[in-house]
Design a protein around this motif. Sequence first.
Motif, PDB file in Angstrom:
ATOM      1  N   ASP A  52       0.843  -1.191   0.000  1.00 41.77           N
ATOM      2  CA  ASP A  52       0.000   0.000   0.000  1.00 41.77           C
ATOM      3  C   ASP A  52       0.885   1.250   0.000  1.00 41.77           C
ATOM      4  O   ASP A  52       1.772   1.389   0.847  1.00 41.77           O
ATOM      5  N   ARG A  53       0.637   2.176  -0.924  1.00 40.96           N
ATOM      6  CA  ARG A  53       1.465   3.385  -1.001  1.00 40.96           C
ATOM      7  C   ARG A  53       1.196   4.354   0.133  1.00 40.96           C
ATOM      8  O   ARG A  53       1.974   5.281   0.348  1.00 40.96           O
ATOM      9  N   PRO A  58       1.622  -4.562   3.160  1.00 42.25           N
ATOM     10  CA  PRO A  58       1.023  -5.408   2.106  1.00 42.25           C
ATOM     11  C   PRO A  58      -0.413  -5.773   2.452  1.00 42.25           C
ATOM     12  O   PRO A  58      -0.721  -6.907   2.826  1.00 42.25           O
ATOM     13  N   LEU A  59      -1.331  -4.844   2.293  1.00 42.11           N
ATOM     14  CA  LEU A  59      -2.717  -5.026   2.719  1.00 42.11           C
ATOM     15  C   LEU A  59      -3.554  -5.833   1.733  1.00 42.11           C
ATOM     16  O   LEU A  59      -4.587  -6.379   2.102  1.00 42.11           O
ATOM     17  N   LEU A  60      -3.114  -5.901   0.482  1.00 39.62           N
ATOM     18  CA  LEU A  60      -3.817  -6.643  -0.557  1.00 39.62           C
ATOM     19  C   LEU A  60      -2.844  -7.552  -1.284  1.00 39.62           C
ATOM     20  O   LEU A  60      -1.636  -7.290  -1.336  1.00 39.62           O
ATOM     21  N   PHE A  66      -0.053  -4.150 -10.668  1.00 38.20           N
ATOM     22  CA  PHE A  66      -1.097  -3.320 -10.069  1.00 38.20           C
ATOM     23  C   PHE A  66      -0.580  -2.650  -8.798  1.00 38.20           C
ATOM     24  O   PHE A  66       0.199  -3.236  -8.040  1.00 38.20           O
ATOM     25  N   ARG A  67      -1.005  -1.430  -8.580  1.00 36.10           N
ATOM     26  CA  ARG A  67      -0.595  -0.645  -7.420  1.00 36.10           C
ATOM     27  C   ARG A  67      -1.842  -0.010  -6.805  1.00 36.10           C
ATOM     28  O   ARG A  67      -2.877   0.104  -7.469  1.00 36.10           O
ATOM     29  N   TYR A  68      -1.725   0.409  -5.551  1.00 32.08           N
ATOM     30  CA  TYR A  68      -2.914   0.940  -4.877  1.00 32.08           C
ATOM     31  C   TYR A  68      -2.523   1.824  -3.709  1.00 32.08           C
ATOM     32  O   TYR A  68      -1.393   1.773  -3.197  1.00 32.08           O
ATOM     33  N   PHE A 478      -9.838   1.651  -0.895  1.00 29.91           N
ATOM     34  CA  PHE A 478      -8.649   1.527  -1.731  1.00 29.91           C
ATOM     35  C   PHE A 478      -8.917   2.080  -3.126  1.00 29.91           C
ATOM     36  O   PHE A 478     -10.023   1.948  -3.654  1.00 29.91           O
ATOM     37  N   ALA A 479      -7.893   2.674  -3.716  1.00 32.10           N
ATOM     38  CA  ALA A 479      -7.892   3.064  -5.126  1.00 32.10           C
ATOM     39  C   ALA A 479      -6.824   2.224  -5.811  1.00 32.10           C
ATOM     40  O   ALA A 479      -5.644   2.319  -5.467  1.00 32.10           O
ATOM     41  N   ILE A 480      -7.238   1.376  -6.762  1.00 34.69           N
ATOM     42  CA  ILE A 480      -6.347   0.416  -7.411  1.00 34.69           C
ATOM     43  C   ILE A 480      -6.200   0.781  -8.879  1.00 34.69           C
ATOM     44  O   ILE A 480      -7.186   1.000  -9.579  1.00 34.69           O
ATOM     45  N   ARG A 481      -4.949   0.831  -9.334  1.00 34.21           N
ATOM     46  CA  ARG A 481      -4.674   1.132 -10.741  1.00 34.21           C
ATOM     47  C   ARG A 481      -3.682   0.116 -11.285  1.00 34.21           C
ATOM     48  O   ARG A 481      -2.958  -0.522 -10.529  1.00 34.21           O
TER      49      ARG A 481
END
Length: 489
Positions: A52-53, A58-60, A66-68, A478-481
């Motif tokens: 997680d940024r 490492p929550l996901l 992919f990053r979030y 979360f915002a995932i890209r």
Amino acid sequence: MSSPISRRRLLGHSALAGIALAAPLSRLMAQQGFAPGRLGNSAYGPLQPAVDRTTGLPLLRLPEGFRYSSFGWTGDGMSDGAPTPARHDGMAIVAEDNRGFAVLVRNHELSIDALLGNEHTPVYDDFSLPGLLPGLAGGTTTTWLRNGRRLGDYGSLAGTVANCAGGPTPWGSWLSCEEAIVMGNVIGARDHGYVFEVPALARASAVPIVDMGLMAHEAVAVDPDDGAVYLTEDNGNTSGFYRFLPHDPSPRVGALEAGGYLQMLRVVGVDNANLAEVAAGDQYNVAWVPIDDPNAPPDSLVAVAPGFPPTNGAGRSGPYRQGEALGGARFNRGEGCWYAHGVVYFVDTSGGPAGKGAVWAYQPAKSLLTAIYVSPADTEADNVDNVTVSPRGGLLLCEDGGGHTPAGAAFRGTRLIGVDQRGVAFEFAENNILLEASLPDRPAIPLQDYRSSEFAGACFDRFGRTLYVNIQTPGVSFAIRGPWWRGAL
């Protein structure tokens, strides 16, 4: 609350999505064979821990590339000075523009606690009992974002109960659903079990849309062609699927409060069809029966706690009871609901022979209901709940089964399950929130294993660049890209 988005440039998300969406699952709906429900290989690749940024944790678990970032943790201060409430649930982008600005409205499935928001937050029911009931804590929060980055947030509806899911409208608002029947009039409060509209660019009226029914609501989907609103009910094996035809079909905030006609789905030629025992590919011609009194009380009331008078609904809801008398069909816990390109998708969370979830597609133009995915076991899909359609035409399902342990393997957290245009399901993400040390600046978040907490509120921006999703407990968004182009989502 001021916003960085002007009314002139901002449009309702659903209306814009109609431009960007590829025909969702069009090949699946046209073919005769359906996938058996077993998970296939994901075009995105296997899942792996992703950092997680925001927190550096490492929550996901996500596919490579992919990053979030996380935002809106329970207890985080909002722009209105109030703390972010807990139990994040249904959510959608209700308005956005071409410059990456978006308005996201999020439900909070809370019941008894202090009112959320501040003194400016619209309140439906401010009832309290000193020392016993501090308030009714359900409601919604609204977040402004730019390219997935939070800019501000505030409480947008308060004084409601168990706001679980809901759905966006084509005109730029969110319909928030109460998932509990509480006959508050018994104790001098207001009744609960209704749907409320939350605008993107104005404060909510906090007026219930009573004609949508008094029931344990779950989710809604609006057909932009005729203004019909489809609704799911989460009441065990006495759950119906409903349609609301508004008196005023104008595509504007507040029109639904003028009321309308509520109807319940029935299978043509089969009274009280039990649609729990279903296989992928099963199809039914359906019709609608009228619900003359949408505000009818449930079978009975029970006390919420010892010493309290009976206030909480039990048994069949009033609308279900009326629909049942006219041959209405029953499901096993209606949950997520989403409209895309002439199809209303909805989820029966305990549907199917395994009781692990079924996904239905209703085509209004054909009055046809099709089971497009049925989970055969929790290892494949574990009580799927909220649903959304991606701009590339795939379905994304949120699990609510508490995680699972495959034979001979370690525990797996709840997941996001994708379904491609062939009906093949695959894993896209996994809940990996195992907090063993205090979160920076968030000491109020207890240290524990949250991997069994449900995903909820999955939704994409209209360009398909960012996926927003919640994990209900400890309460975080979360915002995932990433490289969405590699697969169906």
